[in-house]
Write a protein that holds these residues in place. Sequence first.
Motif, PDB file in Angstrom:
ATOM      1  N   GLU A  53      25.294  53.111  22.629  1.00  0.00           N
ATOM      2  CA  GLU A  53      25.921  53.096  23.957  1.00  0.00           C
ATOM      3  C   GLU A  53      26.083  51.696  24.545  1.00  0.00           C
ATOM      4  O   GLU A  53      27.049  51.417  25.244  1.00  0.00           O
ATOM      5  N   ALA A  54      25.103  50.815  24.291  1.00  0.00           N
ATOM      6  CA  ALA A  54      25.124  49.529  24.986  1.00  0.00           C
ATOM      7  C   ALA A  54      24.420  48.435  24.181  1.00  0.00           C
ATOM      8  O   ALA A  54      23.675  48.724  23.235  1.00  0.00           O
ATOM      9  N   GLY A  55      24.676  47.187  24.577  1.00  0.00           N
ATOM     10  CA  GLY A  55      24.066  46.040  23.903  1.00  0.00           C
ATOM     11  C   GLY A  55      23.572  45.007  24.894  1.00  0.00           C
ATOM     12  O   GLY A  55      23.990  45.003  26.059  1.00  0.00           O
ATOM     13  N   LEU A  56      22.665  44.135  24.433  1.00  0.00           N
ATOM     14  CA  LEU A  56      22.148  43.064  25.291  1.00  0.00           C
ATOM     15  C   LEU A  56      21.989  41.792  24.466  1.00  0.00           C
ATOM     16  O   LEU A  56      21.231  41.760  23.486  1.00  0.00           O
ATOM     17  N   PHE A  57      22.721  40.747  24.877  1.00  0.00           N
ATOM     18  CA  PHE A  57      22.708  39.463  24.167  1.00  0.00           C
ATOM     19  C   PHE A  57      21.462  38.675  24.570  1.00  0.00           C
ATOM     20  O   PHE A  57      21.195  38.483  25.756  1.00  0.00           O
ATOM     21  N   CYS A  58      20.693  38.234  23.574  1.00  0.00           N
ATOM     22  CA  CYS A  58      19.440  37.504  23.821  1.00  0.00           C
ATOM     23  C   CYS A  58      19.424  36.224  22.995  1.00  0.00           C
ATOM     24  O   CYS A  58      20.162  36.099  22.018  1.00  0.00           O
ATOM     25  N   SER A  60      17.214  35.063  20.838  1.00  0.00           N
ATOM     26  CA  SER A  60      16.677  35.095  19.470  1.00  0.00           C
ATOM     27  C   SER A  60      16.387  36.520  19.018  1.00  0.00           C
ATOM     28  O   SER A  60      16.279  37.440  19.838  1.00  0.00           O
ATOM     29  N   GLY A  61      16.219  36.649  17.701  1.00  0.00           N
ATOM     30  CA  GLY A  61      15.860  37.944  17.127  1.00  0.00           C
ATOM     31  C   GLY A  61      14.439  38.331  17.488  1.00  0.00           C
ATOM     32  O   GLY A  61      14.113  39.512  17.632  1.00  0.00           O
ATOM     33  N   THR A  62      13.579  37.339  17.626  1.00  0.00           N
ATOM     34  CA  THR A  62      12.220  37.619  18.075  1.00  0.00           C
ATOM     35  C   THR A  62      12.273  38.289  19.445  1.00  0.00           C
ATOM     36  O   THR A  62      11.576  39.274  19.709  1.00  0.00           O
ATOM     37  N   MET A  63      13.139  37.776  20.316  1.00  0.00           N
ATOM     38  CA  MET A  63      13.208  38.359  21.663  1.00  0.00           C
ATOM     39  C   MET A  63      13.767  39.786  21.643  1.00  0.00           C
ATOM     40  O   MET A  63      13.214  40.674  22.306  1.00  0.00           O
ATOM     41  N   THR A  64      14.836  40.032  20.863  1.00  0.00           N
ATOM     42  CA  THR A  64      15.379  41.403  20.848  1.00  0.00           C
ATOM     43  C   THR A  64      14.340  42.372  20.280  1.00  0.00           C
ATOM     44  O   THR A  64      14.167  43.474  20.800  1.00  0.00           O
ATOM     45  N   ASN A  65      13.629  41.969  19.222  1.00  0.00           N
ATOM     46  CA  ASN A  65      12.586  42.854  18.664  1.00  0.00           C
ATOM     47  C   ASN A  65      11.483  43.103  19.677  1.00  0.00           C
ATOM     48  O   ASN A  65      11.032  44.232  19.871  1.00  0.00           O
ATOM     49  N   GLN A  66      11.009  42.045  20.305  1.00  0.00           N
ATOM     50  CA  GLN A  66       9.874  42.194  21.228  1.00  0.00           C
ATOM     51  C   GLN A  66      10.255  42.983  22.480  1.00  0.00           C
ATOM     52  O   GLN A  66       9.436  43.729  23.007  1.00  0.00           O
ATOM     53  N   ILE A  67      11.497  42.825  22.931  1.00  0.00           N
ATOM     54  CA  ILE A  67      11.948  43.637  24.076  1.00  0.00           C
ATOM     55  C   ILE A  67      11.990  45.103  23.666  1.00  0.00           C
ATOM     56  O   ILE A  67      11.537  45.984  24.405  1.00  0.00           O
ATOM     57  N   GLY A 195      16.664  51.760  18.807  1.00  0.00           N
ATOM     58  CA  GLY A 195      16.992  50.352  19.057  1.00  0.00           C
ATOM     59  C   GLY A 195      17.377  49.675  17.756  1.00  0.00           C
ATOM     60  O   GLY A 195      16.843  50.021  16.698  1.00  0.00           O
ATOM     61  N   ILE A 196      18.327  48.738  17.826  1.00  0.00           N
ATOM     62  CA  ILE A 196      18.701  47.928  16.657  1.00  0.00           C
ATOM     63  C   ILE A 196      18.842  46.480  17.119  1.00  0.00           C
ATOM     64  O   ILE A 196      19.555  46.203  18.087  1.00  0.00           O
ATOM     65  N   SER A 197      18.146  45.552  16.425  1.00  0.00           N
ATOM     66  CA  SER A 197      18.345  44.115  16.667  1.00  0.00           C
ATOM     67  C   SER A 197      19.293  43.581  15.614  1.00  0.00           C
ATOM     68  O   SER A 197      19.061  43.780  14.418  1.00  0.00           O
ATOM     69  N   VAL A 198      20.345  42.912  16.034  1.00  0.00           N
ATOM     70  CA  VAL A 198      21.310  42.310  15.097  1.00  0.00           C
ATOM     71  C   VAL A 198      21.332  40.796  15.330  1.00  0.00           C
ATOM     72  O   VAL A 198      21.658  40.353  16.432  1.00  0.00           O
ATOM     73  N   ALA A 206      26.432  32.091  13.232  1.00  0.00           N
ATOM     74  CA  ALA A 206      26.537  31.606  14.618  1.00  0.00           C
ATOM     75  C   ALA A 206      25.332  30.706  14.908  1.00  0.00           C
ATOM     76  O   ALA A 206      24.297  30.831  14.252  1.00  0.00           O
ATOM     77  N   PRO A 207      25.460  29.796  15.882  1.00  0.00           N
ATOM     78  CA  PRO A 207      24.344  28.873  16.123  1.00  0.00           C
ATOM     79  C   PRO A 207      23.133  29.513  16.786  1.00  0.00           C
ATOM     80  O   PRO A 207      22.005  29.069  16.566  1.00  0.00           O
ATOM     81  N   VAL A 208      23.343  30.516  17.607  1.00  0.00           N
ATOM     82  CA  VAL A 208      22.269  31.095  18.425  1.00  0.00           C
ATOM     83  C   VAL A 208      22.534  32.569  18.660  1.00  0.00           C
ATOM     84  O   VAL A 208      23.687  32.965  18.820  1.00  0.00           O
ATOM     85  N   GLY A 209      21.486  33.356  18.732  1.00  0.00           N
ATOM     86  CA  GLY A 209      21.625  34.655  19.363  1.00  0.00           C
ATOM     87  C   GLY A 209      21.375  35.884  18.532  1.00  0.00           C
ATOM     88  O   GLY A 209      21.474  35.891  17.313  1.00  0.00           O
ATOM     89  N   SER A 210      21.024  36.936  19.248  1.00  0.00           N
ATOM     90  CA  SER A 210      20.763  38.245  18.670  1.00  0.00           C
ATOM     91  C   SER A 210      21.133  39.261  19.741  1.00  0.00           C
ATOM     92  O   SER A 210      21.006  38.977  20.931  1.00  0.00           O
TER      93      SER A 210
END
Length: 346
Positions: A53-58, A60-67, A195-198, A206-210
Amino acid sequence: MAIKIDLRSDTVTKPTAGMLAAMMAAKVGDDVFGEDETVHQLETKLAGMFNMEAGLFCPSGTMTNQIAIKCFTQPMDEVICDQSAHVYRYEGGGIAYHSMASVRLLHGPRGIISPELIEPEINEQNIHYPNSSLVVLENTVNKGGGACYHLAQIEPIHTLCNIKGLKLHLDGARIFNALVATGNSAKHYGQYFDGISVCLSKGLGAPVGSVLLGSKETIKKAVKIRKAFGGGMRQSGFLAAAGIYALDNHVDRMSVDHDHAKALAGILNQVSYVASVMPVETNIVIFEIAKGYNTENIVHLFAEKGIACGTTGPRTVRMVTHLDISSEMIDRALEIILHLNPSPHK
Ligand SMILES: *Cc1c(COP(=O)(O)O)cnc(C)c1O
């Protein structure tokens, strides 16, 4: 020294000219105010691809996993994952720190876990036991030499979690490598995971982001947690534009990285200083140094010849192929590997 062939990680790529142009052209706004249309476009695009349904740009991958782990657990809960999992080994003890949860570790072959391994480790309701609330899978498995799950292996794990009332999160730092290697489609993934972290900064280049994907309700909660983690960004559309460009241009070419990795494995299997090579499925090659040879010495000799790589244990070396590794570089690397002549017992 000749060309440098950096096989330490797929995080070392630099933005291409096309990617930089896309970044420069991005329309941006303040994303903490919800006003950055490029960030919104990236989040919506990825959510659509994975049927979430939705996504959230963070950042790092560490941050998406930990969230995600924080969204899906309460303090005193227990997270079930393989012992090799990035969320457990390489995220600074974040599960204990952010979520106050304990971890139950499984020992899957190359980090791939199954309902048979998971089910006996789910705690019954009993005041003595932590509450098992979340299973985390990693696809591809980094420490498993880039091993992949097929959808057919994920489905029964989802069924088990559903019956037992556990959430299921995917650490998909290299999910596109897995999709390219298995031929599975991203759109079937959404139905199995909460949840899925990409990651955008691994094989996608890309230089940054998950991006964290989930239900609208999960992402609403995740926005708040991201803020508390200090991950709310302002004109981050410049970075999101790099992610959109990568999704449009750098997915199909990953098969080249996989072919390169297989070529490296082929030659590593022939040299006397290598005892064994993990089967290569994607862009990671992990090999064991033969008895009598010194691992650090071999990594050092590679560096002198122009190949940068790293160790993953006292006897194991990792090489990772990526966007900035050309076929010429691989040809050169094959020659270096073949002619490296480390002396035993040194
Ligand atoms: C790289 C990686 C991450 C995220 O790492 P960051 O450096 O925080 O972006 C998560 N999981 C796996 C398996 C990884 O390889």
